[in-house]
Scaffold this motif. Structure first.
Motif, PDB file in Angstrom:
ATOM      1  N   GLN A   1      22.453 -24.172   2.371  1.00 19.28           N
ATOM      2  CA  GLN A   1      21.188 -23.649   2.728  1.00 19.28           C
ATOM      3  C   GLN A   1      20.050 -23.752   1.953  1.00 19.28           C
ATOM      4  O   GLN A   1      20.201 -23.980   0.657  1.00 19.28           O
ATOM      5  CB  GLN A   1      21.724 -22.032   2.836  1.00 19.28           C
ATOM      6  CG  GLN A   1      22.483 -21.906   3.726  1.00 19.28           C
ATOM      7  CD  GLN A   1      22.053 -20.525   4.727  1.00 19.28           C
ATOM      8  OE1 GLN A   1      21.192 -19.647   4.075  1.00 19.28           O
ATOM      9  NE2 GLN A   1      22.710 -20.218   5.632  1.00 19.28           N
ATOM     10  N   VAL A   2      19.000 -23.780   2.697  1.00 24.03           N
ATOM     11  CA  VAL A   2      17.724 -24.013   2.176  1.00 24.03           C
ATOM     12  C   VAL A   2      17.042 -22.530   1.493  1.00 24.03           C
ATOM     13  O   VAL A   2      17.547 -21.678   2.198  1.00 24.03           O
ATOM     14  CB  VAL A   2      16.506 -24.682   3.099  1.00 24.03           C
ATOM     15  CG1 VAL A   2      15.195 -24.630   2.285  1.00 24.03           C
ATOM     16  CG2 VAL A   2      17.036 -25.812   3.443  1.00 24.03           C
ATOM     17  N   SER A   3      16.707 -22.487   0.302  1.00 25.45           N
ATOM     18  CA  SER A   3      16.362 -21.509  -0.313  1.00 25.45           C
ATOM     19  C   SER A   3      14.997 -20.759   0.062  1.00 25.45           C
ATOM     20  O   SER A   3      14.101 -21.554   0.374  1.00 25.45           O
ATOM     21  CB  SER A   3      16.073 -21.466  -1.746  1.00 25.45           C
ATOM     22  OG  SER A   3      15.563 -20.275  -2.440  1.00 25.45           O
ATOM     23  N   ARG A   4      14.790 -19.469   0.430  1.00 27.61           N
ATOM     24  CA  ARG A   4      13.613 -18.865   0.671  1.00 27.61           C
ATOM     25  C   ARG A   4      12.894 -18.272  -0.685  1.00 27.61           C
ATOM     26  O   ARG A   4      12.079 -17.464  -0.389  1.00 27.61           O
ATOM     27  CB  ARG A   4      14.030 -17.897   1.873  1.00 27.61           C
ATOM     28  CG  ARG A   4      14.462 -18.402   3.184  1.00 27.61           C
ATOM     29  CD  ARG A   4      14.944 -17.200   4.046  1.00 27.61           C
ATOM     30  NE  ARG A   4      13.995 -16.922   4.847  1.00 27.61           N
ATOM     31  CZ  ARG A   4      12.987 -17.591   5.700  1.00 27.61           C
ATOM     32  NH1 ARG A   4      13.396 -18.499   5.941  1.00 27.61           N
ATOM     33  NH2 ARG A   4      11.980 -17.197   6.266  1.00 27.61           N
ATOM     34  N   ASP A   5      14.011 -18.475  -1.750  1.00 27.60           N
ATOM     35  CA  ASP A   5      13.159 -17.902  -2.927  1.00 27.60           C
ATOM     36  C   ASP A   5      12.820 -19.133  -3.697  1.00 27.60           C
ATOM     37  O   ASP A   5      12.797 -20.300  -3.060  1.00 27.60           O
ATOM     38  CB  ASP A   5      14.377 -17.123  -3.857  1.00 27.60           C
ATOM     39  CG  ASP A   5      14.598 -15.899  -3.211  1.00 27.60           C
ATOM     40  OD1 ASP A   5      13.862 -15.285  -2.455  1.00 27.60           O
ATOM     41  OD2 ASP A   5      15.891 -15.586  -3.065  1.00 27.60           O
TER      42      ASP A   5
ATOM     43  N   ARG B   1      -2.395 -19.264  11.139  1.00 28.59           N
ATOM     44  CA  ARG B   1      -0.865 -19.664  10.605  1.00 28.59           C
ATOM     45  C   ARG B   1      -1.023 -20.242   9.222  1.00 28.59           C
ATOM     46  O   ARG B   1      -1.994 -21.087   8.963  1.00 28.59           O
ATOM     47  CB  ARG B   1      -0.097 -19.960  11.630  1.00 28.59           C
ATOM     48  CG  ARG B   1      -0.365 -21.383  12.191  1.00 28.59           C
ATOM     49  CD  ARG B   1       0.592 -22.019  13.027  1.00 28.59           C
ATOM     50  NE  ARG B   1       0.383 -23.371  13.484  1.00 28.59           N
ATOM     51  CZ  ARG B   1       0.820 -23.949  14.328  1.00 28.59           C
ATOM     52  NH1 ARG B   1       2.024 -23.420  14.807  1.00 28.59           N
ATOM     53  NH2 ARG B   1       0.423 -25.159  14.794  1.00 28.59           N
ATOM     54  N   GLY B   2       0.190 -20.516   8.634  1.00 28.04           N
ATOM     55  CA  GLY B   2       0.240 -21.173   7.322  1.00 28.04           C
ATOM     56  C   GLY B   2       1.776 -21.749   7.432  1.00 28.04           C
ATOM     57  O   GLY B   2       2.722 -21.312   8.171  1.00 28.04           O
ATOM     58  N   TRP B   3       2.077 -22.578   6.530  1.00 31.42           N
ATOM     59  CA  TRP B   3       3.422 -23.221   6.402  1.00 31.42           C
ATOM     60  C   TRP B   3       3.747 -22.955   4.969  1.00 31.42           C
ATOM     61  O   TRP B   3       3.088 -23.187   3.935  1.00 31.42           O
ATOM     62  CB  TRP B   3       3.403 -24.762   6.576  1.00 31.42           C
ATOM     63  CG  TRP B   3       3.300 -24.849   8.109  1.00 31.42           C
ATOM     64  CD1 TRP B   3       4.209 -25.098   8.853  1.00 31.42           C
ATOM     65  CD2 TRP B   3       1.931 -25.020   8.876  1.00 31.42           C
ATOM     66  NE1 TRP B   3       3.882 -25.174  10.346  1.00 31.42           N
ATOM     67  CE2 TRP B   3       2.352 -25.260  10.234  1.00 31.42           C
ATOM     68  CE3 TRP B   3       0.757 -24.932   8.622  1.00 31.42           C
ATOM     69  CZ2 TRP B   3       1.508 -25.503  11.127  1.00 31.42           C
ATOM     70  CZ3 TRP B   3      -0.367 -25.243   9.265  1.00 31.42           C
ATOM     71  CH2 TRP B   3       0.171 -25.260  10.789  1.00 31.42           C
ATOM     72  N   ARG B   4       4.941 -22.670   4.651  1.00 32.58           N
ATOM     73  CA  ARG B   4       5.744 -22.190   3.512  1.00 32.58           C
ATOM     74  C   ARG B   4       7.016 -23.282   3.340  1.00 32.58           C
ATOM     75  O   ARG B   4       7.753 -23.432   3.985  1.00 32.58           O
ATOM     76  CB  ARG B   4       6.398 -20.913   3.447  1.00 32.58           C
ATOM     77  CG  ARG B   4       7.022 -20.803   2.287  1.00 32.58           C
ATOM     78  CD  ARG B   4       7.488 -19.272   2.110  1.00 32.58           C
ATOM     79  NE  ARG B   4       8.253 -18.721   3.144  1.00 32.58           N
ATOM     80  CZ  ARG B   4       9.213 -17.774   3.078  1.00 32.58           C
ATOM     81  NH1 ARG B   4       9.482 -17.195   2.065  1.00 32.58           N
ATOM     82  NH2 ARG B   4       9.781 -17.478   4.411  1.00 32.58           N
ATOM     83  N   PRO B   5       6.584 -24.238   2.496  1.00 30.00           N
ATOM     84  CA  PRO B   5       7.810 -25.333   2.245  1.00 30.00           C
ATOM     85  C   PRO B   5       8.848 -24.542   1.549  1.00 30.00           C
ATOM     86  O   PRO B   5       8.783 -23.312   0.683  1.00 30.00           O
ATOM     87  CB  PRO B   5       7.146 -26.241   0.982  1.00 30.00           C
ATOM     88  CG  PRO B   5       5.946 -25.380   0.368  1.00 30.00           C
ATOM     89  CD  PRO B   5       5.505 -24.223   1.394  1.00 30.00           C
ATOM     90  N   LEU B   6      10.132 -24.813   2.150  1.00 31.35           N
ATOM     91  CA  LEU B   6      11.296 -24.156   1.690  1.00 31.35           C
ATOM     92  C   LEU B   6      12.262 -25.260   0.542  1.00 31.35           C
ATOM     93  O   LEU B   6      12.070 -26.387   1.130  1.00 31.35           O
ATOM     94  CB  LEU B   6      12.101 -23.912   2.855  1.00 31.35           C
ATOM     95  CG  LEU B   6      11.534 -22.812   3.538  1.00 31.35           C
ATOM     96  CD1 LEU B   6      12.531 -22.548   5.114  1.00 31.35           C
ATOM     97  CD2 LEU B   6      11.336 -21.514   3.051  1.00 31.35           C
ATOM     98  N   ALA B   7      12.571 -24.762  -0.394  1.00 31.35           N
ATOM     99  CA  ALA B   7      13.096 -25.628  -1.456  1.00 31.35           C
ATOM    100  C   ALA B   7      14.624 -25.752  -1.081  1.00 31.35           C
ATOM    101  O   ALA B   7      15.268 -24.919  -0.974  1.00 31.35           O
ATOM    102  CB  ALA B   7      12.850 -25.191  -2.674  1.00 31.35           C
ATOM    103  N   ALA B   8      14.973 -27.296  -1.282  1.00 28.84           N
ATOM    104  CA  ALA B   8      16.355 -27.687  -0.878  1.00 28.84           C
ATOM    105  C   ALA B   8      16.904 -27.675  -2.587  1.00 28.84           C
ATOM    106  O   ALA B   8      16.200 -28.289  -3.375  1.00 28.84           O
ATOM    107  CB  ALA B   8      16.465 -28.840  -0.338  1.00 28.84           C
TER     108      ALA B   8
END
Length: 106
Positions: free
Chosen positions: A88-92, A72-79
């Motif tokens: 909302q936090v961006s998934r892009d 598994r890995g972690w993807r940081p989500l950008a505020a």
């Protein structure tokens, strides 16, 4: 050609991709704290095995011993700093320039 199931028991996507004579089965994000070890919890592996059952013949069972690898890995989500508070936090990606320093963040 792969398969995507977007109607899983908990609403996440599940994908199946053929790869070198085997099949990679994976899922999308599940919120959790980042940890040092990249191993998925056993309950996640069991969840995927159970979800796979609906695509298999009833006389074919996928066992835990059939899993050759798991990670598994972690993807940081950008505020977005320009979003309103509680936005909302961006998934892009987010592109933002700091007005004080002129530094652009991507």
């Amino acid at each position: 050609m792969g398969l995507l199931d977007y109607n899983t028991s908990d609403g996440r996507f599940l994908f199946f991709l053929p790869w070198q004579g085997s099949v990679i089965v994976g899922t999308t994000d599940k919120k959790c704290e980042a940890e040092t070890l990249p191993y998925p919890p056993e309950d996640e592996i069991q969840w995927m095995l159970k979800e796979c059952e609906k695509y298999l013949s009833h006389n074919l069972k996928v066992r835990r011993s059939d899993v050759l690898s798991a990670w598994r890995g972690w993807r940081p989500l950008a505020a977005d700093p320009n979003a309103p508070p509680g936005g909302q936090v961006s998934r892009d990606h987010v592109i933002s320039t700091n007005p004080d320093t002129g530094v652009t963040f991507i």
